[in-house]
Design a protein around this motif. Sequence first.
Motif, PDB file in Angstrom:
ATOM      1  N   MET A  91       0.829  -1.198   0.000  1.00  0.00           N
ATOM      2  CA  MET A  91       0.000   0.000   0.000  1.00  0.00           C
ATOM      3  C   MET A  91       0.869   1.256   0.000  1.00  0.00           C
ATOM      4  O   MET A  91       0.646   2.187  -0.765  1.00  0.00           O
ATOM      5  CB  MET A  91      -0.914   0.010   1.208  1.00  0.00           C
ATOM      6  N   PHE A  92       1.887   1.268   0.852  1.00  0.00           N
ATOM      7  CA  PHE A  92       2.742   2.459   0.909  1.00  0.00           C
ATOM      8  C   PHE A  92       3.524   2.629  -0.393  1.00  0.00           C
ATOM      9  O   PHE A  92       3.754   3.737  -0.843  1.00  0.00           O
ATOM     10  CB  PHE A  92       3.679   2.385   2.107  1.00  0.00           C
ATOM     11  N   ARG A  93       3.920   1.520  -0.958  1.00  0.00           N
ATOM     12  CA  ARG A  93       4.659   1.623  -2.231  1.00  0.00           C
ATOM     13  C   ARG A  93       3.772   2.221  -3.314  1.00  0.00           C
ATOM     14  O   ARG A  93       4.217   3.028  -4.116  1.00  0.00           O
ATOM     15  CB  ARG A  93       5.139   0.244  -2.651  1.00  0.00           C
ATOM     16  N   LYS A  94       2.509   1.800  -3.290  1.00  0.00           N
ATOM     17  CA  LYS A  94       1.554   2.288  -4.278  1.00  0.00           C
ATOM     18  C   LYS A  94       1.472   3.813  -4.261  1.00  0.00           C
ATOM     19  O   LYS A  94       1.306   4.447  -5.285  1.00  0.00           O
ATOM     20  CB  LYS A  94       0.177   1.724  -3.927  1.00  0.00           C
ATOM     21  N   VAL A  95       1.515   4.383  -3.063  1.00  0.00           N
ATOM     22  CA  VAL A  95       1.363   5.838  -2.962  1.00  0.00           C
ATOM     23  C   VAL A  95       2.716   6.534  -2.781  1.00  0.00           C
ATOM     24  O   VAL A  95       2.771   7.677  -2.334  1.00  0.00           O
ATOM     25  CB  VAL A  95       0.379   6.230  -1.835  1.00  0.00           C
ATOM     26  N   ASP A  96       3.781   5.799  -3.111  1.00  0.00           N
ATOM     27  CA  ASP A  96       5.121   6.407  -3.125  1.00  0.00           C
ATOM     28  C   ASP A  96       5.622   6.880  -1.778  1.00  0.00           C
ATOM     29  O   ASP A  96       6.358   7.862  -1.695  1.00  0.00           O
ATOM     30  CB  ASP A  96       5.163   7.595  -4.097  1.00  0.00           C
ATOM     31  N   VAL A  97       5.183   6.234  -0.713  1.00  0.00           N
ATOM     32  CA  VAL A  97       5.728   6.571   0.612  1.00  0.00           C
ATOM     33  C   VAL A  97       6.843   5.568   0.904  1.00  0.00           C
ATOM     34  O   VAL A  97       6.602   4.363   0.885  1.00  0.00           O
ATOM     35  CB  VAL A  97       4.639   6.490   1.698  1.00  0.00           C
ATOM     36  N   PRO A  98       8.054   6.034   1.145  1.00  0.00           N
ATOM     37  CA  PRO A  98       9.138   5.078   1.381  1.00  0.00           C
ATOM     38  C   PRO A  98       8.914   4.272   2.654  1.00  0.00           C
ATOM     39  O   PRO A  98       8.516   4.829   3.684  1.00  0.00           O
ATOM     40  CB  PRO A  98      10.385   5.964   1.523  1.00  0.00           C
ATOM     41  N   VAL A  99       9.116   2.969   2.551  1.00  0.00           N
ATOM     42  CA  VAL A  99       9.019   2.138   3.754  1.00  0.00           C
ATOM     43  C   VAL A  99      10.397   2.135   4.409  1.00  0.00           C
ATOM     44  O   VAL A  99      11.381   1.692   3.828  1.00  0.00           O
ATOM     45  CB  VAL A  99       8.547   0.719   3.388  1.00  0.00           C
ATOM     46  N   LEU A 100      10.447   2.694   5.613  1.00  0.00           N
ATOM     47  CA  LEU A 100      11.736   2.841   6.297  1.00  0.00           C
ATOM     48  C   LEU A 100      12.237   1.506   6.828  1.00  0.00           C
ATOM     49  O   LEU A 100      13.424   1.330   7.060  1.00  0.00           O
ATOM     50  CB  LEU A 100      11.616   3.838   7.451  1.00  0.00           C
ATOM     51  N   GLY A 101      11.308   0.571   7.033  1.00  0.00           N
ATOM     52  CA  GLY A 101      11.737  -0.744   7.465  1.00  0.00           C
ATOM     53  C   GLY A 101      10.660  -1.497   8.221  1.00  0.00           C
ATOM     54  O   GLY A 101       9.557  -1.000   8.435  1.00  0.00           O
ATOM     55  N   ILE A 102      11.017  -2.731   8.591  1.00  0.00           N
ATOM     56  CA  ILE A 102      10.099  -3.610   9.323  1.00  0.00           C
ATOM     57  C   ILE A 102      10.651  -3.828  10.729  1.00  0.00           C
ATOM     58  O   ILE A 102      11.855  -4.011  10.908  1.00  0.00           O
ATOM     59  CB  ILE A 102       9.957  -4.971   8.597  1.00  0.00           C
ATOM     60  N   VAL A 103       9.767  -3.765  11.711  1.00  0.00           N
ATOM     61  CA  VAL A 103      10.142  -4.117  13.084  1.00  0.00           C
ATOM     62  C   VAL A 103       9.470  -5.438  13.411  1.00  0.00           C
ATOM     63  O   VAL A 103       8.264  -5.595  13.194  1.00  0.00           O
ATOM     64  CB  VAL A 103       9.664  -3.043  14.092  1.00  0.00           C
ATOM     65  N   GLU A 104      10.253  -6.379  13.906  1.00  0.00           N
ATOM     66  CA  GLU A 104       9.655  -7.651  14.316  1.00  0.00           C
ATOM     67  C   GLU A 104       9.327  -7.560  15.804  1.00  0.00           C
ATOM     68  O   GLU A 104      10.226  -7.444  16.641  1.00  0.00           O
ATOM     69  CB  GLU A 104      10.608  -8.811  14.051  1.00  0.00           C
ATOM     70  N   ASN A 105       8.037  -7.571  16.105  1.00  0.00           N
ATOM     71  CA  ASN A 105       7.618  -7.479  17.507  1.00  0.00           C
ATOM     72  C   ASN A 105       7.231  -8.868  18.008  1.00  0.00           C
ATOM     73  O   ASN A 105       6.840  -9.721  17.222  1.00  0.00           O
ATOM     74  CB  ASN A 105       6.430  -6.521  17.635  1.00  0.00           C
ATOM     75  N   MET A 106       7.345  -9.067  19.312  1.00  0.00           N
ATOM     76  CA  MET A 106       7.084 -10.372  19.936  1.00  0.00           C
ATOM     77  C   MET A 106       7.955 -11.411  19.232  1.00  0.00           C
ATOM     78  O   MET A 106       7.511 -12.513  18.900  1.00  0.00           O
ATOM     79  CB  MET A 106       5.606 -10.733  19.863  1.00  0.00           C
ATOM     80  N   SER A 107       9.185 -11.000  19.001  1.00  0.00           N
ATOM     81  CA  SER A 107      10.106 -11.767  18.180  1.00  0.00           C
ATOM     82  C   SER A 107      10.469 -13.101  18.816  1.00  0.00           C
ATOM     83  O   SER A 107      10.544 -14.122  18.162  1.00  0.00           O
ATOM     84  CB  SER A 107      11.348 -10.901  17.983  1.00  0.00           C
ATOM     85  N   TYR A 108      10.744 -13.073  20.105  1.00  0.00           N
ATOM     86  CA  TYR A 108      11.062 -14.299  20.843  1.00  0.00           C
ATOM     87  C   TYR A 108      10.669 -14.044  22.292  1.00  0.00           C
ATOM     88  O   TYR A 108      10.403 -12.899  22.686  1.00  0.00           O
ATOM     89  CB  TYR A 108      12.551 -14.643  20.750  1.00  0.00           C
ATOM     90  N   PHE A 109      10.592 -15.103  23.059  1.00  0.00           N
ATOM     91  CA  PHE A 109      10.165 -14.965  24.455  1.00  0.00           C
ATOM     92  C   PHE A 109      11.354 -15.158  25.369  1.00  0.00           C
ATOM     93  O   PHE A 109      12.078 -16.153  25.263  1.00  0.00           O
ATOM     94  CB  PHE A 109       9.080 -15.996  24.767  1.00  0.00           C
TER      95      PHE A 109
END
Length: 397
Positions: free
Chosen positions: A291-309
């Motif tokens: 969706m963000f790519r479609k509207v030309d908003v740069p995706v700064l990155g992905i955060v992995e939450n609840m990654s491990y316990f």
Amino acid sequence: MAKITEERVLEALRRVRDPERGKDLVSLGMIGGLAIKDGNVGFSVEVDAARGAGAEPLRKAAEQAVFALDGVTSVTAVLTAHRKAGPAPGGVGPNGGGPDRDGPDRDGPGGSGPGANAPAAGQGPAPRGPGADRIGSIVAIASGKGGVGKSTTAANLALALMAEGARTGLLDADIYGPSMPRMMGVRGKPTTADGKVLDPMMGHGVKLMSMGFLVDEETPMIWRGPMVMSALQQLLHDVAWGPLDVLVVDMPPGTGDAQLTLAQTARLSGAIIVSTPQDIALLDARKGLNMFRKVDVPVLGIVENMSYFQCPHCGERSEVFSHGGARREAERLGVPFLGEIPLDIAIRETSDGGRPIVAAEPDGAHAAAYREIAAQVLDRLDAGAAAAKPAPKIVIR
Ligand code: ADP
């Protein structure tokens, strides 16, 4: 109890007169986006942008007139600034203007398309108030679905950005379920110094605004396309945000109307996608990314939450949800991987208790992880601003 129908609501609104224009709101065509669900009624009152907050008594009168109807349990009326043709002062960023590009997939909650008179995403410049003019970068925190810890990440990231020296604001755009007042431990109603724009609230040093401050927590909120757009525009533009280096926007979950509106009209500098490691969540995350790519908003990155316990007792680390999925996926998609946050009861307890972990334990390992992400975000924003694209205007007064 009498059934609430569109006719009954309009009949009530016909009794409300706009003193400036000398006729009732319905005859003047000022009512838009009427939505009725059981006893809950929502609509927008469209006024000329020049009237600004001066139209507030009219909005209130409309709300009261409908509330007086037998069978109505809640009313939400939102002011919409009616746009005139031609460029708006201040303009919007590169993503704001122009016709709708790729036919947005409107799968958000209540996503019926915008009404005839309502401001629609991508149809020319958005109405501008003074609020957003003095913000360096606007960063959206998004997720493909709810419950992945998007709001928790937004709150902690805002605090971490501040700890990294950035003047930071936090806009809770999750108007379907605003959680920031509770998460940031802030109560009360915002005030206005000049009668035109709202002063943001303060939470742990961060400027904060949320629909949760403006609408009773118990009021079920129903929103349709045009109302979402109008409410978000107001939260962004009619709040005295500046001067700010970064405004963190906690988006509503999903990839529907509200997200598109923000992405297209809020001159976003970038978006961060929060995901849990499960594959299914990643599929949803990909939707957000596209969706963000479609509207030309740069995706700064992905955060992995609840990654491990991490066991709070023995310190042992368990990979509950096939840890590392987001990192792999980010690599595959060519998007930066910003970092991982473990599943830890302390993160839940602190944010659910109104003092997110970065504020509660600023010297702890979790705060360090969020600060590491914040530092990367600031670097990427700097790099983005230096790139060829027109940089957001920063006005220092
Ligand atoms: P979303 O905004 O995606 O719907 P929230 O941020 O509201 O999700 O988080 C949902 C729940 O999960 C909240 O109770 C929150 O405290 C908890 N939570 C979020 N991230 C973590 C984490 N890393 N460790 C433990 N609990 C978390």
